[in-house]
Design a protein around this motif. Structure first.
Motif, mmCIF file in Angstrom:
data_model
loop_
_atom_site.group_PDB
_atom_site.id
_atom_site.type_symbol
_atom_site.label_atom_id
_atom_site.label_comp_id
_atom_site.label_asym_id
_atom_site.label_seq_id
_atom_site.Cartn_x
_atom_site.Cartn_y
_atom_site.Cartn_z
ATOM 1 N N UNK A 111 25.638 -67.091 43.255
ATOM 2 C CA UNK A 111 26.311 -66.286 44.270
ATOM 3 C C UNK A 111 25.877 -64.839 44.056
ATOM 4 N N UNK A 112 25.534 -64.146 45.116
ATOM 5 C CA UNK A 112 25.213 -62.723 45.028
ATOM 6 C C UNK A 112 23.815 -62.479 44.496
ATOM 7 N N UNK A 113 23.516 -61.200 44.291
ATOM 8 C CA UNK A 113 22.200 -60.817 43.808
ATOM 9 C C UNK A 113 22.370 -59.879 42.614
ATOM 10 N N UNK A 114 21.518 -60.102 41.606
ATOM 11 C CA UNK A 114 21.554 -59.237 40.430
ATOM 12 C C UNK A 114 20.368 -58.277 40.449
ATOM 13 N N UNK A 115 20.004 -57.769 39.291
ATOM 14 C CA UNK A 115 19.045 -56.670 39.226
ATOM 15 C C UNK A 115 19.887 -55.415 39.136
ATOM 16 N N UNK A 116 19.340 -54.377 38.499
ATOM 17 C CA UNK A 116 20.158 -53.204 38.163
ATOM 18 C C UNK A 116 20.867 -52.618 39.385
ATOM 19 N N UNK A 117 20.116 -52.317 40.438
ATOM 20 C CA UNK A 117 20.720 -51.663 41.605
ATOM 21 C C UNK A 117 21.756 -52.575 42.260
ATOM 22 N N UNK A 118 21.383 -53.835 42.448
ATOM 23 C CA UNK A 118 22.305 -54.763 43.113
ATOM 24 C C UNK A 118 23.577 -54.981 42.306
ATOM 25 N N UNK A 119 23.453 -54.981 40.977
ATOM 26 C CA UNK A 119 24.652 -55.191 40.156
ATOM 27 C C UNK A 119 25.578 -53.980 40.238
ATOM 28 N N UNK A 120 24.993 -52.783 40.248
ATOM 29 C CA UNK A 120 25.848 -51.588 40.384
ATOM 30 C C UNK A 120 26.585 -51.656 41.730
ATOM 31 N N UNK A 121 25.848 -51.984 42.780
ATOM 32 C CA UNK A 121 26.476 -52.077 44.111
ATOM 33 C C UNK A 121 27.583 -53.124 44.129
ATOM 34 N N UNK A 122 27.290 -54.261 43.494
ATOM 35 C CA UNK A 122 28.252 -55.371 43.506
ATOM 36 C C UNK A 122 29.544 -55.014 42.754
ATOM 37 N N UNK A 123 29.416 -54.140 41.761
ATOM 38 C CA UNK A 123 30.585 -53.801 40.944
ATOM 39 C C UNK A 123 31.311 -52.552 41.460
ATOM 40 N N UNK A 124 31.030 -52.207 42.701
ATOM 41 C CA UNK A 124 31.734 -51.092 43.341
ATOM 42 C C UNK A 124 32.227 -51.533 44.710
ATOM 43 N N UNK A 125 33.089 -50.725 45.256
ATOM 44 C CA UNK A 125 33.547 -50.958 46.616
ATOM 45 C C UNK A 125 33.390 -49.645 47.388
ATOM 46 N N UNK A 126 33.132 -49.754 48.687
ATOM 47 C CA UNK A 126 32.988 -48.533 49.486
ATOM 48 C C UNK A 126 34.375 -48.012 49.823
ATOM 49 N N UNK A 127 34.524 -46.700 49.636
ATOM 50 C CA UNK A 127 35.789 -46.055 50.004
ATOM 51 C C UNK A 127 35.462 -45.019 51.074
ATOM 52 N N UNK A 128 36.258 -44.972 52.131
ATOM 53 C CA UNK A 128 35.991 -43.970 53.157
ATOM 54 C C UNK A 128 37.193 -43.051 53.342
ATOM 55 N N UNK A 129 36.894 -41.813 53.624
ATOM 56 C CA UNK A 129 37.909 -40.836 53.991
ATOM 57 C C UNK A 129 37.505 -40.291 55.359
ATOM 58 N N UNK A 130 38.422 -40.320 56.312
ATOM 59 C CA UNK A 130 38.079 -39.856 57.660
ATOM 60 C C UNK A 130 38.839 -38.566 57.950
ATOM 61 N N UNK A 131 38.084 -37.538 58.273
ATOM 62 C CA UNK A 131 38.706 -36.260 58.641
ATOM 63 C C UNK A 131 38.839 -36.247 60.166
ATOM 64 N N UNK A 132 40.065 -36.146 60.659
ATOM 65 C CA UNK A 132 40.322 -36.150 62.102
ATOM 66 C C UNK A 132 40.505 -34.720 62.596
ATOM 67 N N UNK A 133 39.607 -34.327 63.475
ATOM 68 C CA UNK A 133 39.671 -32.953 63.997
ATOM 69 C C UNK A 133 40.603 -32.894 65.212
#
Ligand code: G3H
Length: 478
Positions: A455-477
């Motif tokens: 399941x998933x993909x390894x390799x240095x870059x892919x593992x770093x990505x896999x072990x993080x989640x995207x967080x977003x902050x939205x600034x509403x003008x």
């Protein structure tokens, strides 16, 4: 038991309250070489609790500081390559030079991970709303990558150090804490490796290493509510982990049956050299080993002769002498391999060498004229036994490859690059190597299996990505 290695918790080495130990049998001598603690479920709970709180502070530690500590650990690991390699020789019978290579490669992997981490985690995205229909430019969206929390790392016996740091490095640089459960064979090598992280000065509780019996702490760890991500490399156990684990990201690499497809125009000396390297290094105990050769009938005799000549030159014996073929990891593994050999014998495979075994040491064996009704055509021996299936068309080869439950890697040998690319496209595997044996490395390449291979993909870059989640902050003008 005074002789047993301690486990690592809260930045210190501890004895388990169970009073029990697990024996590690040297595959060569078949005698107990080391003992490790048989940790309890309460000890796992403690480690999880510490990992959770240490992670909160670690995630706020500047990225460059996290990278600095990883670089330090990498350097210390490389300085300790000799004693760690010694453990690999004694625990998993890896040939002496390969044992040193594994440790050095692991140090390089950690450094590369630190460098890659500061770059990819140091960047985010900025989006504006008016690119989507109906929106004005009133929303600014900022993205960054945040850690998952506690990562559980379970490496296999065949690369206990390298496949541990390939999980530890990405987890830590991304701001996660790490709980390591080493394989039984390879546990002491892992403990030494963890000591290098200890010497580098990581915060207490951030990294833990619990040893013990799978029956006692295996499911308990993988089903633990404190775990936020599992990175596992190994065998079938991974399938049951994926069924039992909670709603968390999983990274799994579970073996393969890598095929080597040989066309009529291939450079047969190159193929033979790669079959030896791919099929027999570390006695075939690599998930990416060549596990079946699919060769066009017209060149099969010539290829088999060339491979036979090279097999005859392989040095068989103890890992201390840096032999090519060394004892397989356990007696049960040797028995399993023998079962595959006997099945092939009953069903009429051609033995290119005589079958020979002493204890866990199995002499390299090439089996020609293997047919699909033989177990060795489909099963993964994880030993120095390689089946050859003769094919009359390329399609037959691709069909055999794709009929497997596995889909890790494969390789194709031909001078016609156009054909090679078409075959690569047709093979249902995570990677296809053209004119070389399958391999995971270099360690920053993506590494993934289809079907039962993972399941998933390894390799240095892919593992770093896999072990993080995207967080977003939205600034509403306004
Ligand atoms: O056993 C599985 C490993 O990921 C194989 O690694 O191709 O570098 O030997 P390797």
């Amino acid at each position: 038991d005074g002789d047993a290695y301690k486990y690592y918790c809260d930045g210190e080495w501890r004895k388990s309250s169970s009073g029990k130990t697990v024996a590690i049998v040297n595959p060569t001598t078949r005698k107990t070489q080391y003992k490790v603690q048989a940790c309890t479920q309460e000890e796992v709970n403690k480690v999880m609790e510490l990992a959770k709180s240490a992670q909160k502070t670690w995630a706020k530690t500047p990225l460059w500081k996290r990278a600095e500590l990883l670089h330090k650990a990498a350097a210390i690991l490389k300085e300790h390559k000799a004693p760690i390699a010694e453990c690999l020789i004694k625990e998993i019978a890896k040939p002496a030079k390969d044992s040193v290579t594994e440790v050095v490669r692991s140090g390089d992997l950690i450094s590369y991970t630190a460098e890659e981490g500061v770059r990819i985690l140091g960047e985010g995205k900025f989006l504006v709303s008016d690119s989507f229909p109906g929106n004005e430019r009133t929303k600014y969206c900022l993205t960054s990558k945040i850690p998952l929390g506690v990562v559980l790392a379970i490496p296999p016996f065949n690369y206990p150090v390298n496949l541990a740091v390939s999980k530890i490095g990405p987890a830590l640089i991304a701001g996660n804490s790490l709980v390591l459960k080493p394989p039984t064979q390879g546990a002491v090598s892992c403990l030494h490796m963890v000591h290098c992280f200890h010497l580098a000065g990581f915060p207490k509780g951030l990294i833990s290493c619990v040893t013990g019996k799978g029956s006692e702490i295996g499911d308990f760890l993988t089903m633990h509510p404190g775990v936020n991500c599992i990175s596992f490399t190994g065998g079938d156990t991974g399938i049951s982990i994926s069924k039992k684990a909670g709603m968390i990201p999983l990274q799994m690499e579970l073996g393969g049956k890598d095929a080597c497809i040989v066309l009529e125009d291939a450079d047969l000396d190159l193929v033979a050299a790669n079959i030896i390297k791919g099929g027999f290094s570390y006695s075939g105990q690599r998930c990416t080993a060549i596990k079946v050769v699919l060769v066009m009938e017209s060149v099969a005799d010539a290829l088999v002769e060339k491979v036979k000549a090279r097999v005859a030159k392989l040095r068989v014996g103890p890992p201390e002498d840096d032999c090519d073929i060394t004892p397989v990891v356990t007696e049960s593994s040797a028995n399993f391999i023998e079962g595959l050999v006997m099945d092939a014998k009953e069903k009429g495979a051609t033995f290119c060498q005589q079958y020979k075994r002493e204890g866990n040491l199995i002499w390299p064996l090439l089996l020609d004229n293997v047919r699909p009704d033989m177990r060795i055509a489909w099963e993964e021996p994880f030993g120095p036994i390689l089946p050859v299936i003769r094919i009359n068309t390329v399609e037959e080869g691709i069909h055999h490859c794709n009929a497997s439950n596995f889909g890790l890697q494969g390789c194709v040998f031909t001078k016609d690059i156009n054909k090679a690319v078409l075959i690569s496209d047709a093979m249902e595997t995570g990677t296809v190597q053209i004119n070389s044996a399958p391999a995971r490395g270099p360690d920053h390449f993506p590494f993934q299996g289809l079907k039962d291979s993972g399941i998933g993909s390894q390799g240095i870059t892919n593992s770093i990505d896999m072990m993080t989640k995207v967080k977003t902050t939205v600034i509403n003008l306004p």
